[in-house]
Design a protein around this motif. Structure first.
Motif, short mmCIF file in Angstrom:
data_model
loop_
_atom_site.label_atom_id
_atom_site.label_comp_id
_atom_site.label_asym_id
_atom_site.label_seq_id
_atom_site.Cartn_x
_atom_site.Cartn_y
_atom_site.Cartn_z
N UNK A 115 -21.49 -11.36 11.59
CA UNK A 115 -22.82 -11.39 12.21
C UNK A 115 -23.01 -10.07 12.93
N UNK A 116 -24.24 -9.58 12.94
CA UNK A 116 -24.57 -8.37 13.69
C UNK A 116 -26.07 -8.40 13.94
N UNK A 117 -26.54 -7.52 14.79
CA UNK A 117 -27.95 -7.51 15.12
C UNK A 117 -28.77 -6.93 13.98
N UNK A 132 -22.63 -15.39 0.79
CA UNK A 132 -22.48 -16.59 1.60
C UNK A 132 -23.34 -16.36 2.83
N UNK A 133 -24.30 -17.25 3.04
CA UNK A 133 -25.25 -17.13 4.15
C UNK A 133 -25.28 -18.47 4.87
N UNK A 134 -24.65 -18.51 6.04
CA UNK A 134 -24.51 -19.78 6.74
C UNK A 134 -23.64 -20.71 5.91
N UNK A 135 -24.19 -21.88 5.56
CA UNK A 135 -23.45 -22.85 4.76
C UNK A 135 -23.81 -22.80 3.28
N UNK A 136 -24.67 -21.85 2.92
CA UNK A 136 -25.14 -21.75 1.54
C UNK A 136 -24.51 -20.56 0.82
N UNK A 137 -24.42 -20.66 -0.50
CA UNK A 137 -23.89 -19.58 -1.31
C UNK A 137 -24.89 -19.26 -2.41
N UNK A 145 -33.41 -9.72 -4.85
CA UNK A 145 -33.49 -9.15 -3.51
C UNK A 145 -33.12 -10.21 -2.49
N UNK A 146 -32.55 -9.77 -1.37
CA UNK A 146 -32.20 -10.68 -0.28
C UNK A 146 -32.82 -10.14 1.01
N UNK A 147 -33.11 -11.05 1.92
CA UNK A 147 -33.56 -10.68 3.26
C UNK A 147 -33.26 -11.83 4.20
N UNK A 148 -32.70 -11.49 5.36
CA UNK A 148 -32.35 -12.51 6.34
C UNK A 148 -32.01 -11.84 7.67
N UNK A 149 -32.04 -12.64 8.73
CA UNK A 149 -31.63 -12.15 10.05
C UNK A 149 -30.12 -11.96 10.01
N UNK A 150 -29.66 -10.77 10.39
CA UNK A 150 -28.24 -10.44 10.29
C UNK A 150 -27.37 -11.20 11.29
N UNK A 151 -28.00 -11.90 12.24
CA UNK A 151 -27.24 -12.73 13.17
C UNK A 151 -26.78 -14.02 12.50
#
Length: 175
Positions: A115-117, A132-137, A145-151
């Motif tokens: 995790x990072x800001x 792997x993003x949270x509990x999802x893969x 393309x991907x986009x998400x809060x890095x936290x």
């Protein structure tokens, strides 16, 4: 840190973000320090530590407007991940990178999520990555393309036999 300094180890992406967060510096500043060193463009043993030690080097330096293929500043990280800086505008809170995950490469050598800001944006041009993003893969393929809060806890890995290459932006509150 001493193993990094002596060239016995290179940090993973997650370790690099952890080090820069603790020091209160941006990953972007590592490129600035590397570029101002007498060994610019070279990745000698301890280069990341030397870059960390010299993080205050000319943060106002602009990279661009054109950065040729042979002129990119590069950081080679643990587990087969390579970051190439594509440009920089002083005062802009963004890491603009060409990212390569070699076969077997991962953003975390230990397999841990990081995790990072900031906000992360990525576009894969070749190869395949598992995100792997949270509990999802998710399987990220060329053109995706991907986009998400890095936290959000996350990790990338290349389980394939060819390098996975893409353009990444981490923007916003980048330390």
């Amino acid at each position: 840190m001493s193993q990094i300094e002596t060239g016995k180890s290179q940090p993973s992406v997650s370790t690099l973000y952890a080090i820069t967060t603790v020091l209160g510096i941006s990953v972007e500043s590592l490129f600035d320090a590397r570029a101002s060193s007498p060994m610019a463009g070279v990745n000698p043993p301890g280069a990341v530590v030397h870059a960390l030690a010299a993080f205050a080097a000319d943060p106002g330096r602009r990279i661009g407007p054109l950065v040729g293929a042979g002129e990119r500043e590069t950081l080679e990280l643990d587990s087969g991940v390579v970051w190439e800086r594509l440009g920089r505008v002083p005062g802009a809170d963004v890491d603009f990178l060409l990212v390569t995950y070699r076969p077997g490469g991962s953003s975390s050598g230990s397999g841990a999520l990081m995790r990072h800001s900031g906000t992360e944006y990525g576009y894969l041009t070749s190869g395949e990555l598992i995100l792997t993003l949270g509990f999802d893969e998710y399987t990220v393929r060329p053109g995706d393309a991907v986009s998400f809060e890095s936290t959000t806890p996350h990790r990338y890995r290349n389980d394939g036999e060819v390098p996975a290459v893409g353009v990444w932006f981490v923007s916003g509150d980048v330390q």
